[in-house]
Design a protein around this motif. Sequence first.
Motif, PDB file in Angstrom:
ATOM      1  N   TRP A 147       3.328   6.368  -3.269  1.00 13.58           N
ATOM      2  CA  TRP A 147       4.608   6.887  -3.919  1.00 13.58           C
ATOM      3  C   TRP A 147       4.842   7.059  -5.261  1.00 13.58           C
ATOM      4  N   THR A 148       3.985   6.135  -6.059  1.00 14.57           N
ATOM      5  CA  THR A 148       4.574   5.960  -7.446  1.00 14.57           C
ATOM      6  C   THR A 148       2.920   5.699  -8.319  1.00 14.57           C
ATOM      7  N   ASP A 149       3.087   5.769  -9.412  1.00 13.59           N
ATOM      8  CA  ASP A 149       1.995   5.238 -10.639  1.00 13.59           C
ATOM      9  C   ASP A 149       2.270   4.018 -11.252  1.00 13.59           C
ATOM     10  N   ALA A 150       3.490   3.591 -10.606  1.00 18.58           N
ATOM     11  CA  ALA A 150       3.942   2.150 -11.326  1.00 18.58           C
ATOM     12  C   ALA A 150       2.887   1.259 -10.771  1.00 18.58           C
ATOM     13  N   TRP A 166       0.813  -1.188  -0.099  1.00 16.39           N
ATOM     14  CA  TRP A 166      -0.086  -0.024   0.146  1.00 16.39           C
ATOM     15  C   TRP A 166       0.725   1.394  -0.073  1.00 16.39           C
ATOM     16  N   GLN A 167       1.962   1.321   0.921  1.00 20.78           N
ATOM     17  CA  GLN A 167       2.863   2.489   1.094  1.00 20.78           C
ATOM     18  C   GLN A 167       3.396   2.799  -0.288  1.00 20.78           C
ATOM     19  N   ILE A 168       3.848   1.861  -1.037  1.00 21.28           N
ATOM     20  CA  ILE A 168       4.879   2.044  -2.193  1.00 21.28           C
ATOM     21  C   ILE A 168       3.652   2.587  -3.340  1.00 21.28           C
ATOM     22  N   SER A 169       2.599   2.010  -3.098  1.00 27.47           N
ATOM     23  CA  SER A 169       1.552   2.433  -4.303  1.00 27.47           C
ATOM     24  C   SER A 169       1.099   4.079  -4.124  1.00 27.47           C
TER      25      SER A 169
END
Length: 168
Positions: A6-9, A1-4
């Motif tokens: 930070w990025t649109d990847a 969740w956290q990484i999502s």
Amino acid sequence: WQISEWTDASIVNAGDGWYQHPTQALLDCYTVMARRGLDPSPECLVGLRIAIVGDSRHSRVARSCLEAFSGLGAEVVLVGPATLLPPDTTSWTVSTSTSLDDVLPEVDVVYMLRMQRERMNEALVPDLAEYSRRFGLDETRWSRTRPDPLLMHPGPLTRGVEMMFDPS
């Protein structure tokens, strides 16, 4: 969740360490599709019967592959001693068996799991030799499979326990 956040990847969950291994399951689904010449689709494994053999009770690979294979339409059977099968599979799309010999002639894919030596400390099987006699894959058992079976193992392989021959 956290990484999502930070990025649109696109993000692929690599599992939680103890219960999931989705990247292994994705690779294994791709391998089955590629080796069987199947095009990726939501039901591309319909008609295939896959046996996952070994310690499916404790295996994050088994749980993730079961979900992925059955989600793509395969019929999955977990095979192993009762002490290494999940205690309750009612919420899963799976059958179970305590006899590898009964299942082998009926499956298209044999997916062998590593027998973890730490399970010996928990006394879940009498000993590795007994486990190997009942659930290890040797030439005689392999000769009882359907024509052109696919043999898979997530590694590392414990030679002489899960497999006692070179299937190539």
